[in-house]
Design an enzyme around this catalytic site. Structure first.
Site, PDB file in Angstrom:
ATOM      1  N   GLY A   1     -93.772  94.106   8.310  1.00 55.71           N
ATOM      2  CA  GLY A   1     -95.188  94.789   7.206  1.00 55.71           C
ATOM      3  C   GLY A   1     -96.723  94.651   8.029  1.00 55.71           C
ATOM      4  O   GLY A   1     -97.067  95.881   8.199  1.00 55.71           O
ATOM      5  N   PHE A   2     -96.981  93.355   8.149  1.00 57.34           N
ATOM      6  CA  PHE A   2     -98.038  93.930   9.123  1.00 57.34           C
ATOM      7  C   PHE A   2     -98.984  93.606   8.499  1.00 57.34           C
ATOM      8  O   PHE A   2    -100.317  93.322   8.619  1.00 57.34           O
ATOM      9  CB  PHE A   2     -97.943  94.368  10.324  1.00 57.34           C
ATOM     10  CG  PHE A   2     -97.288  93.950  11.416  1.00 57.34           C
ATOM     11  CD1 PHE A   2     -95.841  92.788  11.528  1.00 57.34           C
ATOM     12  CD2 PHE A   2     -95.960  94.642  10.922  1.00 57.34           C
ATOM     13  CE1 PHE A   2     -94.628  92.449  12.448  1.00 57.34           C
ATOM     14  CE2 PHE A   2     -93.989  94.588  11.698  1.00 57.34           C
ATOM     15  CZ  PHE A   2     -94.158  93.419  12.347  1.00 57.34           C
TER      16      PHE A   2
ATOM     17  N   GLY B   1     -90.419  89.420   7.165  1.00 57.93           N
ATOM     18  CA  GLY B   1     -89.821  89.038   8.225  1.00 57.93           C
ATOM     19  C   GLY B   1     -90.076  87.413   8.675  1.00 57.93           C
ATOM     20  O   GLY B   1     -89.185  86.749  10.023  1.00 57.93           O
TER      21      GLY B   1
ATOM     22  N   ILE C   1     -94.614  71.379  10.545  1.00 56.66           N
ATOM     23  CA  ILE C   1     -93.830  72.614  10.576  1.00 56.66           C
ATOM     24  C   ILE C   1     -92.439  72.354   9.839  1.00 56.66           C
ATOM     25  O   ILE C   1     -91.479  71.024  10.727  1.00 56.66           O
ATOM     26  CB  ILE C   1     -93.098  72.190  11.986  1.00 56.66           C
ATOM     27  CG1 ILE C   1     -94.508  72.951  12.849  1.00 56.66           C
ATOM     28  CG2 ILE C   1     -92.202  73.751  12.145  1.00 56.66           C
ATOM     29  CD1 ILE C   1     -95.319  73.995  12.541  1.00 56.66           C
TER      30      ILE C   1
ATOM     31  N   PRO D   1     -88.569  75.032  11.591  1.00 57.41           N
ATOM     32  CA  PRO D   1     -88.423  74.762  13.524  1.00 57.41           C
ATOM     33  C   PRO D   1     -88.092  76.215  13.747  1.00 57.41           C
ATOM     34  O   PRO D   1     -89.061  76.610  14.972  1.00 57.41           O
ATOM     35  CB  PRO D   1     -88.117  73.748  14.289  1.00 57.41           C
ATOM     36  CG  PRO D   1     -88.175  73.194  13.203  1.00 57.41           C
ATOM     37  CD  PRO D   1     -87.261  73.514  11.555  1.00 57.41           C
ATOM     38  N   LYS D   2     -87.201  76.643  13.366  1.00 55.82           N
ATOM     39  CA  LYS D   2     -86.588  77.607  14.119  1.00 55.82           C
ATOM     40  C   LYS D   2     -87.349  79.075  14.338  1.00 55.82           C
ATOM     41  O   LYS D   2     -87.470  80.390  15.174  1.00 55.82           O
ATOM     42  CB  LYS D   2     -85.225  77.801  14.007  1.00 55.82           C
ATOM     43  CG  LYS D   2     -84.629  78.636  15.082  1.00 55.82           C
ATOM     44  CD  LYS D   2     -83.349  78.854  15.148  1.00 55.82           C
ATOM     45  CE  LYS D   2     -82.716  78.281  15.629  1.00 55.82           C
ATOM     46  NZ  LYS D   2     -80.993  78.443  15.818  1.00 55.82           N
TER      47      LYS D   2
ATOM     48  N   GLY E   1     -98.614  82.713  10.154  1.00 58.24           N
ATOM     49  CA  GLY E   1     -98.636  84.034  10.408  1.00 58.24           C
ATOM     50  C   GLY E   1     -99.480  85.204  11.164  1.00 58.24           C
ATOM     51  O   GLY E   1     -99.537  85.540  12.126  1.00 58.24           O
ATOM     52  N   GLU E   2    -100.974  84.275  10.612  1.00 58.19           N
ATOM     53  CA  GLU E   2    -102.070  85.069  11.226  1.00 58.19           C
ATOM     54  C   GLU E   2    -102.398  84.708  12.841  1.00 58.19           C
ATOM     55  O   GLU E   2    -102.723  84.864  13.356  1.00 58.19           O
ATOM     56  CB  GLU E   2    -103.530  84.606  10.411  1.00 58.19           C
ATOM     57  CG  GLU E   2    -103.084  85.306   8.992  1.00 58.19           C
ATOM     58  CD  GLU E   2    -102.437  86.549   8.304  1.00 58.19           C
ATOM     59  OE1 GLU E   2    -102.909  87.234   9.996  1.00 58.19           O
ATOM     60  OE2 GLU E   2    -101.439  86.669   7.807  1.00 58.19           O
TER      61      GLU E   2
END
Lengths: 327, 222, 706
Positions: free
Chosen positions: C229-230, C457, C595, C598-599, C670-671
């Site tokens: 999507g982003f 995602g 975190i 992690p993956k 994400g950003e």
């Protein structure tokens, strides 16, 4: 896309007769360009003659001439052991084009027949003399960063998008064409056309003719060669400029030279004057620079592609430098 | 507008592939309909039908002639189909066979999401007419695992997290398997070049390369 | 099947690698029909006629919908709102605007029939030229954000050392791999199910409810798997409404999948930007003034603004800062937030300018940044909830080999290539919102968590399962997380790096509550308070217990400044003769709290870097302003990075919990994975060559001609 009629032909003669009779019929081989164009409405054949069953997929070396069937796929040609050993420039050019998936399907003949990737050609709402003669050229005065600097005309500045063809023109290939009367042979350099006032014609293949094979004479250009493709991303992109370079060097002296460029003209652009200049000269930086200068005679930018006037000669120098260093 | 009898009689004359192969006359489908050999069979056909078949009055009629037979194997399963020549292999898989693992990303051969194997070779199914695959054997992502056992490439993609949204993933995996089989996975650089026909907008590239390299180095026959 | 190699694998990994994962277009509904759009071939004006006769006559066609025959959408009957009410206007606002929808019984037939629709127009003059409009005083400009002044405006002008430069960026397109679209299926006259590609099932539900004026509960939005999507799927676009209308009109399910070229005009973009940055410093490297003026493009029919100048206000310690942000309305489709919205644009300009100043001062740009790193937020005058920038600088620079960098540009050469190093910082808001999660703890040992959030995602389900697993001490394979369905407990749209923080907090609260309920039940049954929940439930004769919790936005915003940070280090190689730039090394350091997963966290940082390569080197949606049209609206000519563009990427996490932001101590990433990256590349290109490219993308021609 209209629901065209679809027929398969397994004999060249039948394939030819099916297409020559019908103005709206066309051959389909790999289809990687044709189907794309049909989806965009750039072309709308009413009948497709599938020629994938034609017996034209052989690669053979006969009497020092490499015969390549028109239906050989780009990947099969690039992976062929004779091609890799004796015509590595061609293998390298092939590997620079498209993607592994497309090369598996795209044929030699189809690659030669592919249309330009000019955005104005692809967009049916824009002017384009190649798609629709008389509508004007959108790229002149518009977005022309990818466009030609050699052999342009007032009606078209599109480039031929192939890498394979740049390698083939450098290797003095011959094109064997079948028609109702039999076969004719023309030099690869004469196959594609410059736009002139008829940009709708990409090449000199006539309606009802079919490319059946290529013939390339063996040569001594398999040691010092390079195919340089400069593009906006590292792979899977069309060339800003590409250079096929091959040298035969003996004791530091250039015996034979081949140079051709892609992304600069309406056809794969052979640089005969630059080749002739190099013959007999020492393979060194200053001669490469002079050759690049000679190669640029007559080049003309259209604004956004002016950078090619610098990128092209630089790329020639780089390709020759890498080719020389391969020894 | 067609009555049933006419519909039935026309169905009898849907051209078979063999007939098309021998049809060297170059007729359009409308000419084909009017061909004398068919007139006898169409003797019951009222004039209106032939008129309709000329195309301009009612396209709906002509559609009866627009599908042609297609035989192919998908994931080892044989299919006997009738398809419009303009249908791509991708749309056939997704819309007619409901094998939606193969993705439509661009529909123009510019992204690789639709990658399948045709007779063992990776191709973009969006640029392949379904009818061009007569007699061929297609493998899609759905046919890669052996029952419940994941294909080593699928397992490696999970292990290396070779995806985010997952949309390009079937294409990446089909391409990756072919990349190893072709012998183009001998270094990271080579993998990157030979996988460049598969775009991943989420940017999982380094993880995908790691997955492919691991599968290649394990040397398991894939 | 259970193929988990370890607990950090994605919970939906198997579905994704086997092709079982179902995206919106892949639902098989009886009687499904196919919609294909007809779009405007002019840029501005009015539709004077639509001839649909040939299209309607084509085989398989059910109908052609347009403003001439649309079904009633009560919400669109009302005045106000965006004028771009599809099928409720004859006005053309941009080229490629959807104006009719052909519905047929197959995709091929609908596509062909759409080509038969003939539209006539009355054309008007238009303007799509962004840069020209900025330099044209009479061209309309709107204030995108109130002007900001701290200390003295334009103080940089009187500084000992000053730089003043203009940075530009073209339109970028999100172009997720999955094409946009929707399936709409009216079950009754006032009940509809849609299979959508959305970052917010609840937001989509609300939008459809508003247009069709039916109760929200009559609308079910399903969106389990989203192919990226982003930002572009944060909105229910007009073409989706058109499809819902068509389904209502035809009483059949209708599927619309738009084409890749339509992805350039129908679902937003990252607007182009023109930014002027003035930076002043003392000779010994203390920043004394920053002025940042930014322009972005918007549409004439709907306004769009984003946080282009936000970062400038607090990232560096300067007494004097002033910012201005304007938008220029053009006859183009409206933009929408794209990964790292605004900040990614601003960071390119600011971080390039910082690098230019470091060079002007002959300072190492890292040292210059550290010298001007504020202890507290200079805009809000609040302490940061957590900030580990200096540690991040240290770890990242060691990993990338910063010590090999020469401060003098053009110093390192490797054959025909020049080598350079660059650094840049990224930052994004780390506050959280409100979400509801339901937890069902079952006597069979499993836990089901539900929330109407999305996963475009990043691995929403994976993160939530890991949070619950740790808290409940239940193995991951026994926990499932259900999302992507509007009938689940409400959650906000997935955007702005807030999902893990927002929904995760509710998961946390559900788990805490479940644990205390189990403890109570154990006490009631005279069991140890640490007894296994399965035993406790069995002893109490309970097949399951359910808990629903709503988490609130955090309340500490008045006491702390909350941000996630990233530092990107890159090494580039620039070819002397061809101008080709290759990113050869990447180290991205994330300072985003603890975190959790992690993956997937690493993958998100990797993905941001790849997006950053695109922004820096290859991506540019090109307009021909004579026609108001894109000329490279496809994946062959709009270059998103491919495998061959991307080197190995090292990701380092500071991994220190920030419990002020949320109980997990985790901040969004994400950003920040993308923000700043392009600046690092531009700075590295300068370090390699001495050429400062202030216009993205940095293509070979720009390098060659600089």
């Amino acid at each position: 896309m209209i629901n065209f009629q679809y027929l398969r032909a397994s004999v060249v003669k039948i394939a030819l007769s099916l297409v020559s009779k019908d103005p709206k019929a066309t051959f389909i081989a790999g289809g990687t360009n044709l189907i794309d164009l049909m989806k965009r409405g750039v072309t709308a054949p009413e009948k497709l003659i599938d020629i994938n069953k034609l017996p034209l997929a052989q690669i053979e070396l006969k009497n020092n001439v490499l015969h390549i069937g028109a239906m050989v796929s780009n990947s099969a040609l690039a992976e062929d052991s004779i091609v890799k050993e004796q015509f590595p420039l061609l293998a390298l050019a092939l590997q620079s084009g498209a993607s592994a998936q497309l090369r598996n399907v795209a044929t030699v003949g189809g690659n030669m027949m592919q249309r330009t990737r000019c955005g104005y050609f692809y967009d049916t709402t824009m002017p384009c003399n190649k798609r629709q003669p008389g509508t004007g050229c959108g790229a002149i005065g518009g977005y022309n960063r990818m466009h030609a600097i050699f052999g342009t005309s007032e009606s078209c500045i599109a480039v031929h998008p192939s890498d394979m063809c740049v390698g083939l023109v450098a290797l003095d290939a011959q094109v064997v064409i079948a028609n109702a009367k039999g076969e004719r042979k023309i030099s690869f350099a004469d196959f594609h056309r410059l736009p002139g006032s008829t940009p709708e014609k990409d090449n000199n293949l006539q309606k009802g003719e079919l490319i059946v094979r290529l013939e390339i004479p063996t040569n001594n250009l398999y040691k010092n060669f390079h195919y340089l493709k400069v593009r906006d991303r590292s792979s899977y992109a069309f060339a800003l400029v590409s250079v096929a370079a091959a040298l035969e060097i003996s004791q530091g002296i250039i015996k034979n030279a081949r140079l051709a460029m892609g992304g600069v003209a309406h056809k794969p652009w052979r640089l005969v004057e630059a080749e002739n200049f190099l013959k007999g000269k020492t393979a060194n930086a200053s001669n490469f620079e002079d050759a690049a200068r000679i190669a640029m005679y007559g080049a003309k930018g259209f604004g956004e592609n002016d950078f090619k006037l610098k990128l092209a000669p630089n790329s020639i120098i780089e390709a020759l430098t890498v080719a020389k260093a391969k020894a | 507008m067609l009555n049933n009898d006419i519909r039935q009689s026309l169905l009898l004359f849907k051209p078979t592939m063999a007939e098309l192969d021998n049809n060297q006359s170059g007729d359009t489908r409308r000419d084909f309909l009017k061909k004398s050999s068919l007139f006898t069979a169409l003797s019951l056909t009222p004039l209106t039908v032939l008129k309709a078949a000329e195309g301009k009055v009612d396209e709906r009629f002509a559609e009866l002639f627009e599908k042609i037979p297609l035989n192919l194997k998908v994931n080892n399963k044989p299919y006997v189909l009738k398809v419009e020549p303009r249908a791509t292999l991708l749309d056939l898989l997704r819309e007619q066979l409901h094998l939606t693992g193969t993705k439509k990303g661009c529909d123009h051969g510019q992204c690789g999401a639709c990658t399948v194997h045709v007779d063992g070779k990776r191709v973009n199914s969006c640029l392949s007419l379904a009818v061009m695959n007569e007699g061929k054997s297609i493998t899609t992502i759905e046919g890669l695992a052996k029952g419940d056992e994941l294909h080593p490439m699928q397992a490696a993609f999970i292990k290396h997290d070779g995806f985010q949204c997952g949309y390009c993933t079937p294409g990446q995996i089909m391409s990756a398997v072919a990349c190893v089989r072709e012998g183009h996975a001998n270094s990271k650089e080579e993998i990157r070049e030979y996988m460049s026909g598969n775009i991943c907008r989420c940017g999982a590239y380094p993880n995908i390369v790691d997955a492919i390299q691991e599968v290649k180095e394990k040397g398991t026959a894939i | 099947m259970n193929f988990f190699v370890d607990e950090n694998d994605r919970v939906d990994g198997i579905d994704k690698v086997t092709g079982k994962a179902k995206y919106f277009a892949e639902y098989q509904l009886p009687g499904l029909t196919y919609g294909v759009l007809v779009t405007s071939s002019i840029t501005k004006g009015k539709i004077t006629g639509i001839d649909t006769k040939a299209a309607k006559n084509a085989p398989g066609v059910l109908d052609v919908l347009s403003h001439l025959n649309k079904p009633v959408a009560p919400g669109y009957e009302q005045a106000g709102g965006s004028p771009m009410k599809i099928f409720y206007t004859d006005e053309i606002f941009f080229n490629g605007q959807p104006i009719a929808l052909v519905v047929a019984d197959s995709f091929e037939r609908a596509t062909y029939a759409a080509s038969l629709v003939k539209v006539s127009y009355e054309k008007s003059a238009f303007n799509t030229d962004f840069v020209k409009s900025i330099n044209n005083p009479s061209a309309k400009k709107l204030q995108g954000q109130p002007p900001y002044v701290r200390g003295t405006a334009d103080a940089y002008k009187t500084a000992e050392v000053k730089i003043e430069q203009i940075y530009t960026m073209p339109i970028e397109t999100h172009n997720p791999m999955e094409l946009h679209g929707i399936i709409a299926d009216w079950r009754t006259n006032d009940q509809v199910t849609v299979y959508a590609k959305t970052q917010g099932v609840k937001a989509a539900q609300a939008t459809i409810a508003n247009v069709f004026k039916i109760p929200q509960e009559n609308i079910q939005v399903k969106s389990e798997f989203v192919g990226g999507g982003f930002g572009m799927a944060l909105k229910t676009w007009p073409v989706e409404i058109a499809t819902v209308m068509a389904s209502k009109h035809l009483k059949r399910p209708v599927k619309l999948v738009i084409t890749r070229d339509q992805m350039f005009t129908m679902v937003g973009n990252r607007p182009s930007a023109y930014q002027k940055v003035g930076l002043g410093a003392t000779k010994d490297g203390k920043i004394t003034g920053i002025t940042h003026t930014a322009f972005g493009q918007t549409s004439v029919y709907e306004n769009f603004t984003e946080g282009v100048v936000n970062m400038t206000k607090f990232m560096y310690d300067s007494d004097n800062v002033n910012t201005n942000y304007y938008v220029v309305p053009l006859d183009l489709s409206v933009p929408i937030w794209m990964r790292g919205p605004g900040e990614a644009t601003g960071a390119f300009a600011l971080e390039s300018a910082i690098d230019e100043m470091a060079h002007a001062l002959d300072m190492d740009p890292l040292e210059f940044r550290m010298k001007n790193d504020p202890e507290q937020d200079p805009q809000k005058k609040l302490p940061f909830s957590s900030k580990n920038i200096k540690e991040a600088y240290k770890l990242g620079s060691a990993k990338v080999g910063w010590s090999n960098r020469k401060n003098k540009p053009g110093s390192i050469t490797e054959g025909a290539w020049q080598i350079g190093y660059g650094v840049s910082i990224g930052v994004f808001n780390a506050s959280r919102g409100r979400a509801t999660v339901k937890g069902i703890l079952k006597a069979d040992g499993t836990l089901v968590l539900q929330s109407a959030t999305s996963d475009i995602g990043p691995g929403t389900g994976t993160g939530m399962v890991l949070i619950a697993s740790k808290l409940m001490n239940i193995p991951v394979e026994k926990i499932s997380f259900e999302l992507g369905d509007s009938s689940l407990p409400p959650a906000p749209s997935q955007g702005g790096s807030t999902t893990l923080s927002t929904v995760g907090t509710a998961v946390n609260d559900v788990c805490v509550s479940l644990k205390s309920t189990i403890a109570e039940l154990a006490a009631n049954a005279n069991m140890s308070t640490t007894a296994n929940f399965v035993e406790v439930l069995k002893k109490n004769n309970l097949p399951m217990i359910e808990v629903t919790k709503q988490s609130q936005a955090n309340q500490q915003g008045k006491e702390y400044s909350m941000y996630s940070f990233s530092i990107h280090f890159v090494q580039v190689k620039v070819h002397k003769l061809t101008g080709v730039v290759k990113v050869s090394k990447i180290v991205s350091v994330g300072d985003s709290g603890k975190i959790i997963s992690p993956k997937t966290a690493r993958s998100q940082m990797v993905g941001g870097a790849v997006g950053g390569i695109g922004m820096a080197l290859t991506e540019e949606a090109l307009l021909d302003n004579r026609y108001g049209k894109y000329v490279n609206n496809n994946f062959a000519d709009y270059h998103v990075p491919v495998h061959a563009d991307v080197p190995e990427i090292d990701v380092i996490f500071i991994d220190k919990p920030d419990y002020i932001v949320n109980p997990m101590g985790a901040k969004g990433m994400g950003e920040i994975a993308l923000i700043g990256f392009a600046g690092a590349v531009a700075n590295a290109v300068f370090n390699a060559t001495g050429k400062r490219i202030r216009s993205l993308p940095i293509t070979p021609d720009k390098v060659l001609e600089a």
